[in-house]
Design a protein around this motif. Structure first.
Motif, short mmCIF file in Angstrom:
data_model
loop_
_atom_site.label_atom_id
_atom_site.label_comp_id
_atom_site.label_asym_id
_atom_site.label_seq_id
_atom_site.Cartn_x
_atom_site.Cartn_y
_atom_site.Cartn_z
N LEU A 168 28.56 -30.27 12.21
CA LEU A 168 29.86 -29.58 12.15
C LEU A 168 29.78 -28.14 12.61
CD1 LEU A 168 32.83 -29.47 11.44
CD2 LEU A 168 32.18 -29.01 9.06
N GLY A 169 28.72 -27.42 12.22
CA GLY A 169 28.62 -26.02 12.63
C GLY A 169 28.64 -25.85 14.14
N VAL A 203 30.33 -43.68 10.78
CA VAL A 203 31.75 -43.51 11.09
C VAL A 203 32.28 -42.27 10.39
CG1 VAL A 203 34.04 -44.56 10.90
CG2 VAL A 203 32.06 -45.99 11.44
N GLU A 204 31.82 -42.02 9.17
CA GLU A 204 32.28 -40.85 8.43
C GLU A 204 31.93 -39.56 9.17
OE1 GLU A 204 31.91 -44.23 5.65
OE2 GLU A 204 30.56 -43.35 7.16
N SER A 205 30.71 -39.47 9.68
CA SER A 205 30.31 -38.26 10.42
C SER A 205 31.17 -38.08 11.67
CB SER A 205 28.84 -38.36 10.84
OG SER A 205 27.98 -38.22 9.75
N LEU A 209 33.70 -34.87 12.32
CA LEU A 209 33.57 -33.95 13.45
C LEU A 209 34.86 -33.95 14.28
CD1 LEU A 209 29.91 -34.63 14.68
CD2 LEU A 209 30.72 -32.84 13.15
N ARG A 210 35.40 -35.14 14.50
CA ARG A 210 36.65 -35.24 15.27
C ARG A 210 37.77 -34.44 14.61
NH1 ARG A 210 40.59 -40.41 15.13
NH2 ARG A 210 40.46 -39.68 12.97
N SER A 211 37.81 -34.45 13.28
CA SER A 211 38.90 -33.78 12.56
C SER A 211 38.88 -32.26 12.72
CB SER A 211 38.85 -34.14 11.07
OG SER A 211 37.75 -33.50 10.41
N HIS A 212 37.76 -31.71 13.21
CA HIS A 212 37.66 -30.26 13.39
C HIS A 212 37.75 -29.84 14.85
CE1 HIS A 212 36.19 -30.54 9.24
NE2 HIS A 212 36.44 -29.26 9.15
N LEU A 213 38.08 -30.74 15.74
CA LEU A 213 38.18 -30.39 17.16
C LEU A 213 39.43 -29.56 17.44
CD1 LEU A 213 37.26 -33.77 18.91
CD2 LEU A 213 35.87 -31.70 18.81
N PRO A 214 39.40 -28.78 18.51
CA PRO A 214 40.63 -28.11 18.94
C PRO A 214 41.68 -29.15 19.33
CG PRO A 214 38.69 -27.24 20.09
CD PRO A 214 38.25 -28.47 19.37
N ASP A 215 42.93 -28.77 19.21
CA ASP A 215 44.00 -29.66 19.65
C ASP A 215 43.82 -30.01 21.12
OD1 ASP A 215 45.11 -29.51 17.12
OD2 ASP A 215 46.54 -27.94 17.67
N TRP A 219 36.90 -35.96 23.70
CA TRP A 219 35.60 -36.10 23.04
C TRP A 219 35.02 -37.50 23.26
CZ3 TRP A 219 34.50 -39.56 19.03
CH2 TRP A 219 35.61 -40.22 18.46
N ALA A 220 33.72 -37.55 23.12
CA ALA A 220 32.97 -38.81 23.15
C ALA A 220 31.92 -38.72 22.07
CB ALA A 220 32.33 -39.03 24.52
N GLY A 221 31.30 -39.85 21.77
CA GLY A 221 30.25 -39.84 20.76
C GLY A 221 29.25 -40.94 21.01
N PHE A 222 28.04 -40.72 20.51
CA PHE A 222 27.03 -41.76 20.63
C PHE A 222 26.10 -41.70 19.43
CE2 PHE A 222 24.91 -38.13 22.61
CZ PHE A 222 23.60 -38.22 22.15
#
Length: 292
Positions: A168-169, A203-205, A209-215, A219-222
């Motif tokens: 998150l940081g 999924v929680e992580s 992280l998604r919930s803190h993104l700029p509007d 994003w992508a994730g792996f």
């Protein structure tokens, strides 16, 4: 309507061990370029590229090797988006005698050296690791000042930074860079999950992280190793995009080595389509990512 989902294929990575454990991990520039082309044919819109020393198979910052890979890709009939790493040059190991002095295995380099291949080759995307953390027996170190210098140099040639976040940081730091105009918003983020000692591949992580993104950020994730495909599915369900490839996972299934990157991409295609979405073409990916 189905949503176009971008697949990024990380074709080789920089970890020495994976090239020793799976003979299908590409090492030479020709092998790396061919793997990018095979991944594109299988459905990848973006190729995330490291280069390796041909003799040792270890990660390297050799500009000539990057130049050859990019030249081969641009001369091919694929229009895959090229994404070059800026990760090498960040490892620090303190010496036993004096921890203020780098010991064997350190590869710390200046910001200018770490983006030299970006300034010359001008890929559409490059990855920027917004993180400092323990990685194996080393510290993966990206100071705030170095990140800002790299970002300004990358911006000067029009390449879009992919902001790699391991916790998150890192997301919050990247948001600050965007807020201050060091990086153009709304930002392209990649969540790197399951790497010790970052956020776990859950999924929680990913959702947190998604919930803190700029509007309006893209994003992508792996996830690494056995969590590669579960995290691909999670990213699609959560509205993101997907990354797979031999950098992150060398197995197609338990006990079965992947015979190249294309089978991993094909599995990602199956996941996306089984959920009801579709795979983005390179041109669609360029529109989504704001590359044109």
């Amino acid at each position: 309507m189905t949503r176009p989902v971008i697949i990024t294929c990380a074709v080789t990575g920089g970890e020495h061990s994976i090239a020793l454990r799976n003979p299908h991990v590409p090492v030479t520039p020709e092998e790396i370029a061919n793997e990018c082309i095979a991944a594109a044919k299988a459905g990848a819109a973006v190729a995330h590229i490291h280069v390796r020393d041909i003799e040792t198979k270890a990660a390297t910052m050799d500009l000539a090797l990057y130049r050859e890979v990019v030249t081969r890709l641009r001369a091919s009939n694929t229009d895959i988006i090229i994404n070059l790493t800026c990760g090498p040059g960040a490892f620090y190991i303190p010496s036993d005698d004096n921890p203020q002095v780098a010991g064997p295995g350190s590869d710390l380099a200046s910001p200018e050296a770490r983006v030299a291949h970006i300034l010359e080759l001008k890929p559409e995307i490059c990855s920027v690791d917004v993180v400092t953390f323990n990685h194996g027996g080393r510290v993966f170190m990206n100071t705030a000042a170095h990140l800002e210098q790299m970002a300004e140099l990358i911006k000067s040639v029009g390449t879009k930074p992919e902001l790699e976040a391991f916790d998150l940081g890192n997301v919050l730091h990247a948001k600050d860079l965007i807020k201050r105009g060091v990086i153009n918003g709304p930002g392209l983020f990649q969540f790197c999950l399951g790497i010790p000692w970052g956020a776990p591949a859950t999924v929680e992580s990913m959702s947190y992280l998604r919930s803190h993104l700029p509007d309006d950020a893209v994003w992508a994730g792996f996830g690494v190793a056995a969590m590669e495909f579960p995290m691909a599915a999670a990213a699609v369900l959560l509205g993101g995009h997907v990354r797979v490839g031999l950098e992150d996972n060398i197995f197609l299934e338990r006990g079965k080595l992947a015979e190249g990157n294309a089978p991993l991409v094909a599995r990602a295609v199956d996941i996306i389509e089984s959920i009801g979405d579709r795979v983005a073409t390179p041109d669609e990916a360029r529109e989504i990512l704001g590359l044109r």
